[in-house]
Write an enzyme that holds these catalytic residues in place. Structure first.
Site, PDB file in Angstrom:
ATOM      1  N   CYS A 155     -19.601  11.055   8.755  1.00 19.60           N
ATOM      2  CA  CYS A 155     -20.119   9.578   8.778  1.00 19.60           C
ATOM      3  C   CYS A 155     -19.119   8.642   9.514  1.00 19.60           C
ATOM      4  O   CYS A 155     -18.202   8.996  10.239  1.00 19.60           O
ATOM      5  CB  CYS A 155     -19.936   9.234   7.299  1.00 19.60           C
ATOM      6  SG  CYS A 155     -18.613   9.512   6.519  1.00 19.60           S
TER       7      CYS A 155
ATOM      8  N   GLU B 138     -17.550  10.530  -9.230  1.00 17.05           N
ATOM      9  CA  GLU B 138     -17.116   9.303  -8.196  1.00 17.05           C
ATOM     10  C   GLU B 138     -17.955   8.171  -8.345  1.00 17.05           C
ATOM     11  O   GLU B 138     -19.295   8.256  -8.318  1.00 17.05           O
ATOM     12  CB  GLU B 138     -17.476   9.872  -6.809  1.00 17.05           C
ATOM     13  CG  GLU B 138     -17.100   8.896  -5.822  1.00 17.05           C
ATOM     14  CD  GLU B 138     -17.240   9.584  -4.159  1.00 17.05           C
ATOM     15  OE1 GLU B 138     -16.256  10.551  -3.924  1.00 17.05           O
ATOM     16  OE2 GLU B 138     -18.299   9.721  -3.816  1.00 17.05           O
TER      17      GLU B 138
ATOM     18  N   SER C 282     -15.101   6.744  -4.162  1.00 18.25           N
ATOM     19  CA  SER C 282     -15.496   6.943  -2.507  1.00 18.25           C
ATOM     20  C   SER C 282     -14.562   6.607  -1.536  1.00 18.25           C
ATOM     21  O   SER C 282     -13.754   5.498  -1.823  1.00 18.25           O
ATOM     22  CB  SER C 282     -16.744   6.449  -2.075  1.00 18.25           C
ATOM     23  OG  SER C 282     -16.867   6.470  -0.803  1.00 18.25           O
TER      24      SER C 282
END
Length: 364
Positions: A2, A251, A277
């Site tokens: 990412c 999370e 995260s």
């Protein structure tokens, strides 16, 4: 994986720092032709490693763990790296403690300016020379004799590395932050520690005191946020999301993103026994140990209690008199569990976050 320093990219970078992937592979851009070539070279090298008998344990020694700690601090990695490295060290039979991450951050500055701890993205890191360029700047802190999957020492791999942009990857004497990206907090609310991504916390938010708004799970917290229940200056406490309480240590990215959508990210803090995260920003403190479901102090927090987060002093304090906490403890009962089968077995055996959420042989 990412564009920013989420958990996936963090682990790619840590894998390279551990010596377990080919130099330059972590930041090779996803849609660049070099990615295909790197994949081919990785496959080829994997076969050679088998033929040479160079095993992961031969690569991942104490020096490799040291290099991973340094990189975690310097790159502003996700707090999830802490759990993964603690678990890895346990599997390797090597000593590693939660406080080692804090010691590394006190020693190693944050030099990689990747979002959310800086203005750049992973493509910029690739163009600047990738992880080898960063590691070369970190050479004074590294175990340069550590072997990598190339079969050569890290020092040999970094000999030709060069940085093409000294703002994307800054020099250690001109860092984004003088301390590394991870801070370990302790105090009356987290006797065994809690973790925050300090490099993504604005300077004005590194110390924060507010009244608690308590939720017994992520779903409750999300519903309250959608209903506009949060107020500026609050510390949002989300419990029963830890290793055993989740089970699995959820999370809580949705909550951090909602705070930004509601324009409360600069006015509220988060504290949880769950995790966050790598894209989380602001004073989002996770991994609180011991967690609420086993009777940690987080289980005793009530709405309106005052909580202080002090990242420079590494403190997480619940301002409630000891006698009042003892009264609450006598009345506290573990929440009813709704899990069965393998999840129930996992919840009964998993260790706390400060031990890497590994499975123990017997319940402690």
């Amino acid at each position: 994986a990412c564009s920013g320093m989420g958990t996936a990219v963090s682990m790619q970078i840590i894998t390279e720092a551990l010596g377990m992937s080919l130099p330059g592979s972590a930041a090779t851009h996803a849609v660049h032709g070099a990615k295909y070539l790197m994949a081919k070279e990785s496959g080829k090298r994997a076969v050679e490693l088998v033929e040479e008998g160079l095993t992961p344990r031969a690569v991942m020694g104490a020096g490799a763990l040291r290099n991973a700690l340094v990189t975690t601090a310097a790159a502003g990695c996700s707090t999830n790296v802490v759990i993964h490295l603690l678990a890895l060290a346990n599997e390797l039979g090597l000593p590693l403690e939660l406080d080692d991450f804090d010691h590394a951050s006190r020693e190693v500055p944050h030099i990689l300016g990747v979002y959310p701890s800086g203005p750049y993205f992973l493509l910029d890191v690739y163009r600047a020379g990738g992880v080898p360029a960063m590691l070369k700047k970190l050479s004074p802190f590294l175990a340069l004799d550590a072997v990598t999957v190339t079969g050569r020492a890290l020092s040999e791999e970094l000999a030709q590395a060069a940085c093409m942009d000294d703002d994307v990857i800054r020099d250690v004497d001109k860092p984004y932050h003088p301390e590394g990206g991870i801070a370990v907090l302790r105090g009356s609310l987290a006797p065994r520690g809690a973790v925050v991504k300090a490099s993504a916390v604005p300077a004005e938010m590194t110390t924060f005191t507010g009244r608690a708004r308590v939720f017994d799970g992520e779903e409750e917290a999300i519903s309250a946020a959608m209903e506009g229940a949060y107020r500026r200056g609050e510390v949002i406490v989300i419990r029963h999301e830890g290793p055993r309480g989740g089970p699995g240590m959820c999370e809580l990215l949705t909550i951090t993103e909602l705070l930004f959508k509601l324009d409360l990210a600069d006015a509220c803090a988060l504290v949880t026994d769950g995790r966050f995260s790598g894209f989380s920003r602001g004073p989002a403190v996770g991994h609180v140990a011991p967690e609420a479901v086993v009777g940690g102090p987080l289980a005793l927090v009530e709405n309106g209690d005052e909580i202080t987060i002090d990242i420079p002093a590494r403190k997480l304090e619940l301002h409630v008199a000891p006698e009042e906490l003892e009264r609450r403890r006598l009345e506290w009962r573990p929440p009813a569990r709704k899990v069965s089968g393998m999840l129930a077995r996992y919840a009964s055996l998993v260790e706390q976050a400060d031990r890497g959420c590994v499975l123990s042989a017997v319940r402690d």
